[in-house]
Design a protein around this motif. Structure first.
Motif, mmCIF file in Angstrom:
data_model
loop_
_atom_site.group_PDB
_atom_site.id
_atom_site.type_symbol
_atom_site.label_atom_id
_atom_site.label_comp_id
_atom_site.label_asym_id
_atom_site.label_seq_id
_atom_site.Cartn_x
_atom_site.Cartn_y
_atom_site.Cartn_z
ATOM 1 N N LEU A 123 4.455 -7.827 -5.873
ATOM 2 C CA LEU A 123 5.198 -7.177 -6.951
ATOM 3 C C LEU A 123 5.069 -5.661 -6.915
ATOM 4 C CD1 LEU A 123 4.453 -9.540 -9.979
ATOM 5 C CD2 LEU A 123 6.459 -9.507 -8.485
ATOM 6 N N TRP A 124 4.236 -5.121 -6.021
ATOM 7 C CA TRP A 124 4.023 -3.679 -6.019
ATOM 8 C C TRP A 124 5.268 -2.907 -5.585
ATOM 9 C CZ3 TRP A 124 -1.568 -2.179 -4.095
ATOM 10 C CH2 TRP A 124 -2.505 -2.836 -4.900
ATOM 11 N N ALA A 125 5.955 -3.344 -4.547
ATOM 12 C CA ALA A 125 7.138 -2.610 -4.081
ATOM 13 C C ALA A 125 8.263 -2.629 -5.112
ATOM 14 C CB ALA A 125 7.612 -3.162 -2.735
ATOM 15 N N PRO A 126 8.625 -3.779 -5.685
ATOM 16 C CA PRO A 126 9.639 -3.736 -6.740
ATOM 17 C C PRO A 126 9.203 -2.932 -7.963
ATOM 18 C CG PRO A 126 8.758 -5.966 -6.477
ATOM 19 C CD PRO A 126 8.275 -5.172 -5.324
ATOM 20 N N SER A 127 7.903 -2.860 -8.204
ATOM 21 C CA SER A 127 7.406 -2.050 -9.315
ATOM 22 C C SER A 127 7.668 -0.570 -9.060
ATOM 23 C CB SER A 127 5.914 -2.287 -9.520
ATOM 24 O OG SER A 127 5.662 -3.624 -9.905
ATOM 25 N N LEU A 128 7.495 -0.140 -7.811
ATOM 26 C CA LEU A 128 7.826 1.235 -7.457
ATOM 27 C C LEU A 128 9.288 1.523 -7.736
ATOM 28 C CD1 LEU A 128 7.502 4.013 -6.016
ATOM 29 C CD2 LEU A 128 7.909 2.785 -3.856
ATOM 30 N N GLY A 129 10.174 0.625 -7.319
ATOM 31 C CA GLY A 129 11.599 0.845 -7.521
ATOM 32 C C GLY A 129 11.957 0.984 -8.987
ATOM 33 N N ALA A 130 11.397 0.126 -9.822
ATOM 34 C CA ALA A 130 11.686 0.188 -11.252
ATOM 35 C C ALA A 130 11.104 1.454 -11.877
ATOM 36 C CB ALA A 130 11.133 -1.051 -11.948
ATOM 37 N N ALA A 131 9.889 1.827 -11.457
ATOM 38 C CA ALA A 131 9.266 3.034 -12.000
ATOM 39 C C ALA A 131 10.069 4.277 -11.635
ATOM 40 C CB ALA A 131 7.837 3.162 -11.483
ATOM 41 N N TRP A 132 10.560 4.319 -10.393
ATOM 42 C CA TRP A 132 11.391 5.450 -9.989
ATOM 43 C C TRP A 132 12.676 5.485 -10.809
ATOM 44 C CZ3 TRP A 132 12.499 9.997 -8.915
ATOM 45 C CH2 TRP A 132 13.731 10.386 -8.366
ATOM 46 N N ALA A 133 13.318 4.352 -11.016
ATOM 47 C CA ALA A 133 14.545 4.322 -11.801
ATOM 48 C C ALA A 133 14.296 4.833 -13.220
ATOM 49 C CB ALA A 133 15.119 2.911 -11.829
ATOM 50 N N ALA A 134 13.181 4.418 -13.818
ATOM 51 C CA ALA A 134 12.876 4.848 -15.181
ATOM 52 C C ALA A 134 12.604 6.351 -15.231
ATOM 53 C CB ALA A 134 11.679 4.072 -15.713
ATOM 54 N N SER A 135 11.794 6.846 -14.304
ATOM 55 C CA SER A 135 11.477 8.270 -14.287
ATOM 56 C C SER A 135 12.729 9.107 -14.044
ATOM 57 C CB SER A 135 10.432 8.546 -13.202
ATOM 58 O OG SER A 135 10.051 9.899 -13.192
ATOM 59 N N ALA A 136 13.547 8.677 -13.096
ATOM 60 C CA ALA A 136 14.778 9.406 -12.798
ATOM 61 C C ALA A 136 15.743 9.366 -13.976
ATOM 62 C CB ALA A 136 15.446 8.818 -11.550
ATOM 63 N N ASP A 184 0.818 -1.210 0.000
ATOM 64 C CA ASP A 184 0.000 0.000 0.000
ATOM 65 C C ASP A 184 0.852 1.261 0.000
ATOM 66 O OD1 ASP A 184 -2.422 -1.371 -0.091
ATOM 67 O OD2 ASP A 184 -2.470 -1.612 2.094
ATOM 68 N N THR A 185 1.947 1.230 0.737
ATOM 69 C CA THR A 185 2.859 2.381 0.707
ATOM 70 C C THR A 185 3.495 2.522 -0.663
ATOM 71 O OG1 THR A 185 3.323 2.073 3.065
ATOM 72 C CG2 THR A 185 4.854 3.436 1.827
ATOM 73 N N ALA A 186 3.810 1.416 -1.295
ATOM 74 C CA ALA A 186 4.365 1.468 -2.643
ATOM 75 C C ALA A 186 3.392 2.150 -3.598
ATOM 76 C CB ALA A 186 4.693 0.059 -3.135
ATOM 77 N N ARG A 187 2.122 1.808 -3.491
ATOM 78 C CA ARG A 187 1.111 2.437 -4.347
ATOM 79 C C ARG A 187 1.024 3.934 -4.062
ATOM 80 N NH1 ARG A 187 -4.989 0.640 -3.505
ATOM 81 N NH2 ARG A 187 -4.541 1.702 -1.542
ATOM 82 N N GLU A 188 1.047 4.320 -2.791
ATOM 83 C CA GLU A 188 0.972 5.730 -2.435
ATOM 84 C C GLU A 188 2.172 6.496 -2.994
ATOM 85 O OE1 GLU A 188 0.768 5.702 1.785
ATOM 86 O OE2 GLU A 188 -1.238 4.818 1.860
ATOM 87 N N ARG A 189 3.354 5.915 -2.878
ATOM 88 C CA ARG A 189 4.555 6.602 -3.367
ATOM 89 C C ARG A 189 4.594 6.646 -4.891
ATOM 90 N NH1 ARG A 189 8.925 4.448 1.250
ATOM 91 N NH2 ARG A 189 7.870 5.573 2.943
ATOM 92 N N LEU A 190 4.079 5.626 -5.525
ATOM 93 C CA LEU A 190 4.016 5.637 -6.981
ATOM 94 C C LEU A 190 3.032 6.712 -7.455
ATOM 95 C CD1 LEU A 190 4.998 4.408 -9.585
ATOM 96 C CD2 LEU A 190 3.439 2.486 -9.232
ATOM 97 N N THR A 191 1.916 6.857 -6.758
ATOM 98 C CA THR A 191 0.966 7.924 -7.075
ATOM 99 C C THR A 191 1.621 9.286 -6.898
ATOM 100 O OG1 THR A 191 -0.866 6.513 -6.343
ATOM 101 C CG2 THR A 191 -1.302 8.868 -6.494
ATOM 102 N N THR A 203 -0.990 -0.649 -13.858
ATOM 103 C CA THR A 203 -0.873 -2.103 -13.935
ATOM 104 C C THR A 203 -0.987 -2.765 -12.565
ATOM 105 O OG1 THR A 203 0.551 -1.809 -15.873
ATOM 106 C CG2 THR A 203 0.582 -3.972 -14.854
ATOM 107 N N LEU A 204 -0.727 -2.041 -11.492
ATOM 108 C CA LEU A 204 -0.702 -2.636 -10.155
ATOM 109 C C LEU A 204 -1.927 -3.496 -9.839
ATOM 110 C CD1 LEU A 204 0.792 0.015 -7.684
ATOM 111 C CD2 LEU A 204 1.967 -1.788 -8.961
ATOM 112 N N PRO A 205 -3.161 -3.067 -10.138
ATOM 113 C CA PRO A 205 -4.310 -3.877 -9.738
ATOM 114 C C PRO A 205 -4.343 -5.259 -10.372
ATOM 115 C CG PRO A 205 -5.004 -1.658 -10.330
ATOM 116 C CD PRO A 205 -3.580 -1.800 -10.753
#
Length: 340
Positions: free
Chosen positions: A264-277, A215-222, A256-258
């Protein structure tokens, strides 16, 4: 923001399926490696009540499309590692995922392949994961028609063929939130080349994209999606087209999270941050420029102006800005219309 990104209901016009059927004998790229944005743009147009524009828009875009490349060698569940990241195998990968999604439910296929593909999120300038996000959003929103499932198969195939991990990245000083993290991303030393040359120079990004639970991963991704969209408004002059992807790539992951297992949500946050950065580092300008949109833009106005403009990046960025929902984000979408 609703986690699915939904702003309107299921497409009952039939236009989306018609458009996807027009596109599925075309390849995901043109001129060597430029992406075919049509599947993503038409999904966004239909999603936001612009279905009447779709076929005319496709008529104009079709001259930029190429046929699906020739088959090379069949990808199987045994030999796939040797084909991963090989753009020559684009058609082979599309065929593989077409077979997989015919034989098994698409969420099962997605859940199996998402962690395999996630390390290569920046491949194809992040367009493959963005295309996956649009396809998944459509499948979550309504009927699982054959063209929509095929679209997911082609999107996954494109990602597999263009899979390209970023170089090893040093974790720089931690940031408290996404906006602070984006501001702290250092620019790559040489911004004269294309995206592949720029991404190869990446050395480190702020330590931010982690979460202790789904849930925190989803919040941070948002938070990341909204922050990157707002950041565009004052930094887009660095590269009006390419900086769009610093927001649309993480939004594809959020959409895609739902459909994914929660683990897989937390690693998805990490990858999304890497791509955006990574995109931010590759194209950020030396300094921001203040930007204030005229009036108080609303979602309908933003989508109408992007659709009338017609550029695929303006359309997709407006789609993400509507997901973010706040006036500054919507203003950033108008900035894209002005600059692209």
């Amino acid at each position: 923001m609703d986690i699915t990104g939904t702003t309107s209901g299921e497409d009952r016009t039939g236009v989306l399926d018609e458009a996807l059927e027009r596109l599925h004998d075309r390849g995901p790229e043109r001129d060597g490696w430029l992406s075919n944005h049509a599947p993503m743009a038409v999904e966004a147009l239909v999603r936001h009540g612009q279905a009447s524009r779709v076929h005319r828009w496709l008529d104009g875009y079709s001259a930029r499309l190429e046929d699906m490349p020739a088959l090379h060698a069949r990808v199987t569940t045994e030999n796939w590692p040797e084909a991963l990241g090989d753009p020559v195998r684009i058609a082979d990968w599309a065929g593989f995922f077409e077979r997989e999604t015919r034989e098994r439910p698409w969420p099962e296929v997605l859940g199996e392949w998402w962690p395999r593909l996630l390390p290569g999120i920046a491949g194809g300038a992040t367009h493959p994961v963005i295309r996956v996000g649009h396809a998944v959003r459509t499948l979550l929103a309504g009927e699982e028609t054959a063209p929509r499932v095929t679209e997911l198969a082609h999107a996954l195939g494109y990602w597999a063929a263009r899979h390209a991990p970023l170089p090893p990245l040093t974790a720089l000083a931690p940031a408290a939130d996404a906006a602070t993290a984006l501001d702290a991303v250092p620019a790559v030393p040489d911004q004269s080349g294309g995206i592949r040359e720029r991404l190869a120079q990446l050395a480190g990004i702020p330590a931010w994209g982690t979460a202790p639970d789904p849930d925190t991963a989803r919040e941070r991704l948002t938070d990341l999606v909204g922050s990157a969209t707002r950041w565009y408004g004052t930094h887009a002059h660095g590269s009006p087209v390419m900086l769009v992807h610093a927001a649309t790539a993480p939004n594809a992951v959020l959409r895609t999270l739902p459909a994914l297992p929660r683990e897989l949500w937390a690693p998805s946050l990490g990858a999304a941050w890497a791509a955006s950065a990574a995109v931010t580092a590759a194209y950020r300008p030396q300094s921001p420029v203040p930007y204030e949109p005229k009036g108080s833009p609303h979602a309908g106005e933003v989508l109408e102006r992007a659709a009338a403009h017609g550029d695929e990046h303006a359309i997709k960025f407006a789609d993400t800005a509507v997901d973010a929902g706040d006036p500054v984000a919507l203003g950033a979408a108008l900035r894209a219309v002005e600059l692209i």
